[in-house]
Design a protein around this motif. Structure first.
Motif, PDB file in Angstrom:
ATOM      1  N   ALA A   1      43.346 -29.636  80.939  1.00  0.00           N
ATOM      2  CA  ALA A   1      44.735 -30.017  81.184  1.00  0.00           C
ATOM      3  C   ALA A   1      45.010 -31.358  80.507  1.00  0.00           C
TER       4      ALA A   1
ATOM      5  N   VAL B   1      53.135 -34.113  79.779  1.00  0.00           N
ATOM      6  CA  VAL B   1      53.682 -33.991  78.423  1.00  0.00           C
ATOM      7  C   VAL B   1      53.922 -32.533  78.064  1.00  0.00           C
ATOM      8  N   GLU B   2      52.889 -31.717  78.310  1.00  0.00           N
ATOM      9  CA  GLU B   2      53.022 -30.301  77.974  1.00  0.00           C
ATOM     10  C   GLU B   2      54.066 -29.640  78.879  1.00  0.00           C
TER      11      GLU B   2
ATOM     12  N   TYR C   1      46.779 -36.687  72.326  1.00  0.00           N
ATOM     13  CA  TYR C   1      47.863 -37.645  72.631  1.00  0.00           C
ATOM     14  C   TYR C   1      47.662 -39.010  72.011  1.00  0.00           C
TER      15      TYR C   1
ATOM     16  N   PRO D   1      47.649 -37.928  79.915  1.00  0.00           N
ATOM     17  CA  PRO D   1      48.994 -37.823  80.495  1.00  0.00           C
ATOM     18  C   PRO D   1      49.047 -36.795  81.620  1.00  0.00           C
TER      19      PRO D   1
ATOM     20  N   GLN E   1      46.241 -26.568  71.560  1.00  0.00           N
ATOM     21  CA  GLN E   1      46.735 -27.800  70.953  1.00  0.00           C
ATOM     22  C   GLN E   1      46.263 -27.910  69.506  1.00  0.00           C
TER      23      GLN E   1
ATOM     24  N   ASN F   1      49.510 -31.637  83.436  1.00  0.00           N
ATOM     25  CA  ASN F   1      49.818 -32.350  82.203  1.00  0.00           C
ATOM     26  C   ASN F   1      51.327 -32.490  82.059  1.00  0.00           C
TER      27      ASN F   1
END
Lengths: 335, 366, 576
Positions: free
Chosen positions: A209, A132-133, C342, A233, C148, A130
């Motif tokens: 992920a 972004v993370e 996202y 992403p 998240q 991933n």
């Protein structure tokens, strides 16, 4: 009230009758793959219907073994070759040479003649990363398996449990064969330090992920490709040491009462149409010449496949899983 | 044992109960009951709770069949018949009306199942409703009627199939006093008009006395006495009946000779000779209303008494009288007239007599 | 005219040989009722007792089906990885129980003992968890507190995957169950005790501890055991959010589904039977005590406005209701997001079940069918059984046996029952083997699983009816089934619909028993939730869970409307 009891009885009879024209097929294919396969097969063979019993590789294998006394499956379709070899050892498969057997790659079939099983495609391990993370956590993109043991990945990796997931097992078997047993276990000891969760399914780490639950998901190339295509992403990474892999294969059970229909399914599996469908999901399929590159996978999967001794992987499956369970099962997801 | 009025003797017994015993495990609820009930008779089973009256009714109806013994109804042995094959209508304390059916459907319930035509049912239902005086309530639901009205509907329903026997299980106990008194008369009236043999279970002596042709007084699973209301009241066959029906003075004493006894220092004489030896313990019963204060010299057993507590009861005074020269006290119901005319008041002195012909004497159980 | 009667003390007892005992001829009605009761008894034996017996036998079998006594148990207890689950399970159950009982007590107190505003709304909200499978709160917690999660910070770095998540999920799921018990316990208190306490000038605090708590103690005990059992036998929540924290219920599943080790599954299943059976007997004991403690003369308590108490209750109930709504709302929100976290653009992509694990939309329709059949057949069987056991004359052994069998499912966790069904119905020698893998076995198992509560509801309704109605009918020579159809059934219609509703919602949301019994032809929505979550399709799992929730809600609302309309018409007689 009597009428109600009779009603239930009638209901059950009806349900049994409806099954008559159907092949019960045990599979570990992904749910989003089977629909296209089924449609194509049923179109080519009107009158034969497929009923899937779908679960992860380990569970389908265990289920087939457990039902040995009272078998339910007619065909095993899309199960790891290592598992099929295990079933063959128990005498649960019947030999059949499907039409077009001579056309497929020599490596992608049971060497016996006629073969007990025939290959469909090859699936290989891949990393879902991933981006972004990773950026938030300032983590570097891993390029090798060894990168995953770095301390910065702590608690950021999900991996499938090899006892239930075929993807998990091909990874473990791949590492042990690539690195040698001792180094392989040592690598996994290090990896274990960074694992957040061992999942039941081979797809779940990639999806986790994708959702940012973890940065790294150890999965396989089909799922990585598909998940990225869905807009997540992630990068699909093929670690440079090489990829663990296994073959998805099909076989007819020795106990089926619907041999004719079962053979039709195997015949179909070797057809060009079927292989074209396989190629939409996997880089390497049984029929030579039908090769499709997966749009979101950088690198040549076929080139990167590690040396893989199926016989060894199948014969040592129980031992490896026992060892693995002993070492790491504490972090395993329920199931 | 049955009452012996002349007109009853000519009639055949309609219900014949012989040696009916009912055991619940080790407990004997009914002990060898023998009883005849005549055609058209209204008989009440009276007794305290647990005396076996309801058990006997349930045996007659077949709800709880007896352990042994036989019951014949109209010449037919019904001992072993299930409820549905017997011939009776029943009314319960709880009315047991079908709450979701209109009054007319409640009354017509058995008629419909008996295969009567719609017209026949309607005619019979209005006839029955008219009989209980509720012709205008046919379209209502039970919950819309008062308790007394519901019980009358219940009666109409029980009579719909013209059964040979009407069973009333404490039919008035759930109603308030006023309604109860009125309904007593109405039920009796309907029963007399139809001439239907009727058994009523009750613990209320007033109900039994006012409604019945005969009363069966029960205690501890056996019959204490069977008789007309008058017989039961005036000549109780046992201290139990004497105590249970109406109010009663119980005077302990010892026989001095065959027709008199010493009671705490006062000597009471009675009419009939007893065959016991002098010194035998006896219980002498006398009703408070039988004690007289006028013309005392005309009967025996006249005493000078001290007037004790006087309770005003509305239509009479319930008075305690102490017999002078003894420790005997009795309670007496004195009429308003007597009290006024003779100027009786607490602490006063008066002459009172206990008429010998009103005494019931029982040897005291050793 | 004098007549002196003498009681001749020893009245000569007639000495006669004991008369032949009278045996009442059984009527056609009686015979019919006994035969039907016997058939239903047999039904319960086959659908409840024998599967449990099969489970028991399996736990004592070796790999080749030979009898090995307690060897499997010895093997189980010598495996520390497995036995760790016992203490995990007990710990989780204890903590969840304490929290859940406490919260439900506060909530019930607010509903029954205060004049706070919005009690109707609170009551409605509190029942929401009943309409969703236990997997739903767990999935929602992933979105709330996962890595998240939008409220991840609230956990101060602790992980939701494990005991914390399990406890929160279980409290959510068991809350309405505890609340129903607590509301009943608090609603049935005697106002006279409070008046007495007030006249004795006891402080509110003292009154609370000396009157309120003792009055509700049976409710507290009952709720404690019920919640404890529900938690320890539930596997939906720990399966989804348990992470590496193993509990007994997931062990059963792991042994049976994951490793196909049925014998070990049977062993763990039997362990789960213990708390459930214990809870069953405690509950029976409490019921007896409670009904004895309630005198018929009790005067219902009427709360009086009290600003401090009402405000506190309103805030507490408001918070609890808010949490319930947030958990449901979170799952709904996540199910609509295109790609959590996202791309939060709303879409129905996650509702495209046909391209996912679990059997697709067909599972949902299977579930509706299964729940429908369970409601229809279950209600018919349950109500007929309750009627026969209440009204059949004589036949006391048969009635006792039936009564016991009807209550037995209350002591059997769903997961244990499901396991028993595999052993019993999948045995090739079983003549009923043909129902294995069909819709019928799911329906039969669900009816058995939820039998007891439905049965008790039916019995209560029947007991409220005048007991003499059958006698009157018999004396009017009307066959019992006519009276049943004409009077008993119509009068009990509200209870009958309640039972149908209860069976429908539970069959729709259950996972535990049917997880072992579904086949590819009969995949179910609740199990699809499980399988999708397993495959990592968490958002579609949330979507399916929400679909179940909405279906249950819609049916519930339709039922309420029906109750208002049709019931109002058929029950006109209830109004004066």
């Amino acid at each position: 009230m009597l009428r109600q009891i009779l009603g239930i009885a009638a209901l059950s009879l009806f349900a049994t009758a409806a099954q008559a024209q159907e092949l019960t097929v045990y599979t570990a294919l992904e749910a989003d793959q089977v629909k296209a396969y089924q449609a194509s097969f049923e179109k080519a063979n009107p009158g034969t219907k497929v009923r899937w019993v779908r679960d992860s590789t380990g569970i389908v294998t265990a289920k087939l073994l457990a039902e040995k006394a009272n078998p339910q499956a007619d065909v095993v379709f899309g199960l790891a070759a290592t598992s099929l070899m295990l079933l063959d050892k128990e005498g649960m498969l019947q030999a059949y040479a499907p039409q077009g057997l001579d056309k497929i790659k020599k490596t992608m079939r049971d060497p016996a003649d006629p073969p007990k099983w025939v290959g469909m495609d090859i699936w290989a391990s891949a990393i879902c990363f991933n981006t972004v993370e990773a950026q938030k956590k300032k983590a570097a993109t891993p390029v090798s398996w060894a990168d995953l043991t770095k301390p910065e990945c702590k608690g950021q990796i999900a991996m499938p449990n090899p006892a239930s997931s075929g993807t998990g097992y091909l990874m473990v078997s791949g590492w042990l064969q690539m690195m040698g047993e001792e180094a392989g276990w040592k690598f996994m000891d290090g990896l274990h330090q960074n694992i957040a969760s061992y999942t039941h399914s081979g797809s779940k780490p990639c999806r986790q992920a994708a959702a940012g639950e973890y940065v790294v998901g150890l999965s396989f190339e089909y799922r990585a490709n598909k998940t990225k295509k869905d807009g997540a992403p992630i990068e699909a990474i093929l670690p440079k040491e090489g990829l663990g892999w296994d073959m998805e294969a099909a076989a007819i059970t020795s106990t089926t009462k619907k041999t004719d229909a079962a053979r039709k399914l195997l015949d179909w599996s070797l057809s060009e149409g079927a292989n074209k469908l396989y190629a939409e999901n996997f880089a390497i399929v049984a029929l030579p010449g039908i090769q499709a590159k997966l749009e979101n996978i950088q690198g040549d999967v076929e080139q990167m496949l590690a040396k893989n001794d199926f016989q060894w992987a199948a014969a040592n499956r129980d031992r490896i899983l026992a060892e693995w369970t002993k070492r790491y099962d504490g972090k395993s997801e329920a199931k | 044992m049955a009452g012996s009025q002349a007109d009853q003797e000519t009639r055949q017994p309609y219900l014949v109960i012989r040696k009916v015993t009912k055991q619940f495990g080790a407990f004997t609820a009914l002990r060898e009951i023998d009883l005849d009930i005549l055609q058209g008779e209204f008989v009440s089973f009276l007794g305290p709770s647990g005396c076996g009256k309801t058990t006997l009714l349930r045996a007659i109806s077949g709800l709880d069949v007896q352990t042994s013994g036989s019951i014949h109804q109209g010449g037919r042995d019904i001992s072993e018949l299930p409820v549905s094959e017997r011939d009776f209508g029943i009314v319960f304390q709880s009315y047991a009306l079908f709450p979701n059916l209109k009054i007319k459907d409640n009354v017509g319930y058995g008629l419909v199942s008996a295969g009567k035509s719609r017209k026949e049912v309607a005619a019979r239902v209005s006839e029955l409703l008219a009989m209980v005086g509720l012709a205008d309530q046919a379209e209502k639901y039970p919950a819309q009627l008062s308790g007394g009205q519901q019980q009358r509907i219940s009666l109409a329903r029980a009579l719909a199939l013209s059964p040979g026997l009407l069973l009333l299980d404490e039919p008035l106990s759930a109603l308030d006093a006023r309604v109860r008194a009125r309904l007593r008369g109405e039920i009796r009236d309907v029963q007399q008009r139809l001439g239907i043999t009727t058994i009523m279970v009750t613990h209320d002596q007033e109900e039994a006395l006012t409604m019945s042709d005969r009363i069966v007084v029960m205690n501890h699973g056996h019959i204490e006495q069977v008789g007309t209301p008058d017989e039961i009241y005036r000549r109780p066959a046992s201290p139990f009946v004497a105590d249970f029906v109406g109010r009663m003075n119980f005077i302990e004493g010892k026989l001095t000779d065959a027709a008199s006894a010493d009671c705490r220092g006062a000597t009471l004489r009675f009419d009939t000779d007893l065959t016991y030896a002098p010194g035998t313990g006896v219980t002498i019963c006398v009703r408070p209303e039988d004690v007289i204060v006028r013309d005392t010299s005309r009967t025996g057993n006249a005493f000078d008494v001290d007037v004790g507590v006087m309770e005003f009861m509305g239509n009479h005074f319930s008075t305690t009288l102490h017999v002078q020269g003894s420790s005997l006290s009795i309670s007496a119901d004195l009429s308003m007239n007597d009290v006024r005319d003779l100027g009786i008041k607490p602490g006063g002195r008066v002459k009172a007599a206990i008429p010998p012909d009103r005494l019931r004497v029982f040897a005291t159980v050793a | 005219m004098t007549s002196v009667a003498i009681d001749t003390t020893g009245k000569a007892a007639t000495v006669s040989s004991p008369a032949a005992p009278v045996r009442q001829r059984t009527s056609r009605d009686d015979i019919l009722m006994r035969v039907m009761l016997a058939v239903l008894t047999l039904w319960l034996i086959v659908t409840v007792l024998l599967p449990l017996g099969a489970l028991l036998i399996k736990a004592g079998e070796g790999p080749k089906g030979e009898f090995v006594g307690l060897a499997n148990f010895v093997q189980y207890f010598s495996n520390p990885a497995l036995t760790a689950s016992i203490s995990n399970s007990i710990l989780i159950a204890l903590v969840s129980t304490v929290i859940c009982v406490l919260l439900s007590f506060i909530f019930a107190y607010g509903l029954t003992r205060t004049c706070m505003p919005g009690r109707g709304v609170f009551k409605l909200v509190s029942q929401i968890p009943l309409l969703a499978p236990s997997l739903l709160p767990a999935i929602s917690l992933v979105y709330l507190f996962g890595n998240q999660g939008i409220a991840k910070g609230a956990l101060f770095g602790a992980s939701i995957y494990g005991p914390i998540g399990i406890v929160i999920g279980e409290v959510f799921w068991t809350f309405p169950h505890a609340l129903i018990i607590m509301t009943t316990a608090l609603a049935t208190s005697d106002a006279r005790l409070y008046e007495a306490a007030e006249s004795l000038k006891a402080s509110a605090w003292r009154t609370f501890w000396t009157v309120t708590i003792p009055g509700a103690r049976y409710g507290l005990i009952s709720a404690t055991f019920v919640v404890f059992t529900l938690v320890i036998t539930d596997f939906g929540v720990p399966k989804v959010i348990g992470g590496q924290y193993n509990v007994l219920a997931t062990d059963v599943y792991k042994q049976v589904v994951g490793q196909q080790n049925f014998r070990m599954g049977a062993v763990v299943g039997l362990l789960l039977l213990f708390p459930a059976v214990l809870s069953f007997f405690v509950d029976q004991w409490v019921q007896r005590k409670q009904s004895a403690a309630l005198s018929a003369r009790a005067v219902p308590y009427q709360p009086k406005p009290d600003t401090a108490t009402d405000t506190f209750a309103f805030v507490a109930c408001g918070l609890i209701s808010l949490i319930v709504l947030v958990i449901i709302g979170m799952a709904f929100f996540a199910s609509l997001a295109t790609l959590w976290p996202y791309n939060l653009t709303p879409s129905l992509k996650n509702y495209d079940f046909d391209n996912m694990d679990g059997g697709g939309w067909e599972s949902f329709f299977n579930s509706l069918r299964m729940a429908g059949y369970t409601a229809v057949f279950g209600t018919a069987i349950v109500f007929a059984g309750a009627y026969l056991v209440e009204k059949t004359k004589g036949f006391s052994f048969g009635r006792l046996l039936f009564q016991m069998l009807a209550l037995l499912p209350l002591a059997v966790p769903g997961i244990v029952l499901g396991l028993g069904y595999i052993f019993f119905f999948n045995a090739p020698s079983n003549p009923f083997n043909f129902i294995y893998g069909t819709m019928s076995i799911l329906v039969i198992c669900s009816v058995a699983h939820f039998y007891s509560v439905a049965h008790l509801t039916a019995v209560t309704a029947l007991k409220q009816l005048d007991q003499e109605i059958e006698t009157v009918s018999a004396s009017l020579r009307v066959a019992f089934y006519r009276t049943f159809l004409r009077v008993t059934l119509p009068v009990c219609l509200p209870a009958v619909l309640d039972i149908a509703m209860y069976l429908f919602v539970n069959a729709l949301t259950t996972v535990s028993a049917v997880v072992f019994l579904y086949s590819p032809q009969t995949t179910l929505a609740s199990i699809a939730v499980l399988n999708m979550d397993d495959a990592g399709d968490v958002a579609p799992a949330a979507a399916m869970a929400m679909t179940i929730f909405f279906a249950a809600t819609i049916v519930r609302v339709l039922y309420t409307l029906l109750a208002k309309g049709a019931l109002a018409r058929t029950q006109a007689w209830r109004h004066r």
